[in-house]
Design a protein around this motif. Structure first.
Motif, short mmCIF file in Angstrom:
data_model
loop_
_atom_site.label_atom_id
_atom_site.label_comp_id
_atom_site.label_asym_id
_atom_site.label_seq_id
_atom_site.Cartn_x
_atom_site.Cartn_y
_atom_site.Cartn_z
N THR A 1 0.91 -1.24 -0.21
CA THR A 1 -0.04 0.21 0.15
C THR A 1 1.05 1.33 -0.10
O THR A 1 0.68 2.31 -0.70
CB THR A 1 -1.11 -0.03 1.34
OG1 THR A 1 -0.08 -0.20 2.55
CG2 THR A 1 -1.93 -0.94 1.12
N GLU A 2 2.11 1.36 0.74
CA GLU A 2 2.86 2.49 0.97
C GLU A 2 3.40 2.60 -0.71
O GLU A 2 3.61 3.78 -0.94
CB GLU A 2 3.96 2.21 1.74
CG GLU A 2 4.94 3.49 1.96
CD GLU A 2 5.92 3.26 3.05
OE1 GLU A 2 7.09 3.51 3.15
OE2 GLU A 2 5.50 2.63 4.22
N SER B 1 -2.48 4.50 2.02
CA SER B 1 -2.28 4.24 3.32
C SER B 1 -3.74 3.87 3.77
O SER B 1 -4.66 4.35 3.75
CB SER B 1 -1.57 5.09 4.07
OG SER B 1 -2.45 6.52 4.18
#
Length: 67
Positions: free
Chosen positions: A35-36, A41
């Motif tokens: 996700t990062e 986030s």
């Protein structure tokens, strides 16, 4: 039919070895990195809950006995 009788004493659940905890423990770092890397986030309450979930059943992180 035998009568149901409550068990005596404390018998902890084996949550540290359950499949859900094992899956989250194994894949959480990868999920957070993914996700990062994509500029996304998760809400902080989600990461907090998932991080706490992987310690479920580990008495080093505390426990609650409700009687």
């Amino acid at each position: 039919m035998p009568a149901c009788s409550p068990t005596r004493g404390y018998h902890p659940r084996r949550t540290a070895t359950c499949d859900a905890v094992a899956l989250v423990r194994r894949h959480l770092p990868e999920l957070l990195a993914h996700t990062e890397a994509h500029g996304v986030s998760l809400p902080s309450f989600v990461t907090d809950e998932l991080s706490a979930f992987v310690t479920c059943g580990d008495f080093e992180h505390g426990f609650l006995l409700a009687a």
